[in-house]
Design an enzyme around this catalytic site. Sequence first.
Site, PDB file in Angstrom:
ATOM      1  CG  ASP A  91      -2.191   0.713   1.102  1.00 55.83           C
ATOM      2  OD1 ASP A  91      -2.334   1.485   0.145  1.00 55.83           O
ATOM      3  OD2 ASP A  91      -3.073   0.526   1.969  1.00 55.83           O
ATOM      4  CG  ASP A 125      -9.248   2.471  -0.518  1.00 53.30           C
ATOM      5  OD1 ASP A 125      -8.874   1.300  -0.683  1.00 53.30           O
ATOM      6  OD2 ASP A 125      -8.591   3.312   0.127  1.00 53.30           O
TER       7      ASP A 125
END
Length: 731
Positions: free
Chosen positions: A480, A550
């Site tokens: 990430d 997301d």
Amino acid sequence: MIEIQTDKLSFFLHAGNVTYAMEVNAQGDLTHLYWGPRLAAHDLSHLGRVRGRAFSPNPHGCDDQYTLDSLPQEYPVYGTSDFRSPAVEVHQPRDGSRIVELKYAGHRVLPGKPKLEGLPATLAPEAGDAESLAITLRDAKTGFEVELLYTVFAAHPVITRSARLVNGGSDPLQLRRALSCSVDFIPEYARYSFLHLSGAWTQERNLFTAPLRPGMQSVESRRGASSHQHNPFVALTELGTSEEHGRVYGMNLVYSGNFLGAAEVDIDGQPRLQIGINPFDFGWLLNPGEAFQTPEAVLVFSAEGLGGMSRALHRFYRRHLLSARWVDRPRPIVINNWEATYFNFTTDKLCAIAEQAAKVGVEMLVVDDGWFGHRTDDKSSLGDWTPDLSRLPGGLEELGRRVTAQGLKLGLWFEPEMISPDSDLFRQHPDWRLHVPGRPGTLGRAQHVLDFSRPEVREEIFRQMAAILRSAPITFVKWDMNRHMTEIGSASLPPERQMETAHRYMLGVYDFLERFTREFPEILIEGCSGGGGRFDPAMLYYTPQIWTSDNSDAISRLKIQYGTSLLYPFSTLSAHVSHVPNSAVGRVTPFTTRGHVALTGAFGYELDLTECTPEELDEIRLQVAAYKTHAQLLLEGDLYRLRSPFDSNESAWMVVSPDRREALVTYVLVLSDCNTANRNLPLRGLDPARRYRLSGTERIYSGESLLYGGVELPIPDRDFRSHQWHLVAVE
Ligand code: DGJ
């Protein structure tokens, strides 16, 4: 593939069904002649002709009909007679000049494709796949040289370009601009539009297109990452271009940092299309003898609209960019605990989820953010990659043991490039972040960016990660990256090199990933940057799949996945079924629709399986079985987009196997309606001469009837309904 005519020194690059042509003219300038459908090599000089224009000066020694200002060129410079956007700018500290004149100095044809130093790039490992041409341009006064590298691929309508800039003189030079590629189009701008993919966090890669007009149209990133905001891609599309028709010229940059993609329409109405590292806040000192390598630009041409461009790029990226180890391997079906638990989990909770996951056929548990340091929220511990024993009492070893005992594999989240001020690493090495001395430094998500340009920083993070990965049976890493760069400066660089920091950072990330994939070849990396904030070809080189957004809501994902699929293969789009109401948008969509939309090459779940109803668990079993049935098709098939969520209330796409014997069609109606007419959905990509059985039924359709008539769409009865058809050839 590369044909050179020596009488006029013209170069013809034949890539698949495409030709790209250039020529060295009488003045020694490398001119662009042609890019489009394949044609045989012959004299095309007339296409690159030039004409004197008022207020377009004439380089010394040339007649008044010669000006660089309207000459179609391959790597234009600034400062003599071209007022358009240059490809390169070189500051010469000795006299302060910024002018170079690049004249042809030689060329070489190379078999295959050379590697680009320090950068990920497309590969041509097999003999005969590709051929390369390196053309050297030289500035006589400074000795500055540009080696333009072109690679053509026999089986793809794709040409890659990059430039290697060399200081061949005796004084230091400073690059202020070093684009990867510039193409001056002969077509008139009024017939073309500028296409790009732009958006924001949770709204990545929406399609934008606007007619070209005189002046500059551009997209760029100044964030230190390719970004959610703009993808490193620009294209010119013929007016009226659709999914199946129209000419499209695309450029995709194999780079994950600041970029610029621009189209400038000049006084003659010619568009100049460029892509490369963003010149904004960029500088690079080149001492005598040193070289600078630009990232690679992938140039794709389609005469069959956007769908043709996508399929060409998908096939190309599958064969020449994505890791051969993973590209055709069905990916593990994962359960990721992020949307299930956020930071609120323990070993027992994870194991309960894993137990349920095993029962429904899920194959891997990915433990997301929060397993390390003392991270109970997003305010601490990045940089301290040791398990938090208060929530994982037996550490990752015990978790690994219990999860694998359920028959599941284990994956783990990292954010390697970041550091929290509240971390031991920061307390020991406050100068290891990107920063400017004397300025406090801006926080983003309560964290700083580690200075990955520094080898010692990379070494320490690698040491910590390697220790973790060797301590437990981890076969998957989610990588990430959750903030963009500010106060870009490196404590390890002298003042005159500070503008190199952002690019050196990217080189450091690539260096780290090279080492990581070499030392842990069996670990599959899923890229992520707050969802799809770094969804670019360079990251795909190392991370064969990327968490697309997301925003996991099935309806939002229609646009996000449609836009992403314009460039990137379905196999690279990580998509999960998540709980409702959706945590990003609050929408409640049917479980089936969530499953249909998430059925890409990298499928999984993002919900608390211990709280699913028996009906939902049954549905998950079916979805898991569907992924297992279709995995190979989803990884290898050709994508046809049938209905766009950008201009309608519905979305549809289909994936067709390379031999056209099998297809999976997905349709989603966003808002329901009443009293509607019967409607059909014409399909694409099938073989008209075959007959196809609709799986689960005895129904046989002819290929022709599916292509020209279609499958019958269900009568709308509820919002957010979806339907899937699986077709298999019967003969
Ligand atoms: C952003 C990612 O996109 C999410 O999936 C999740 O991993 C969080 N970061 C964790 O902080």
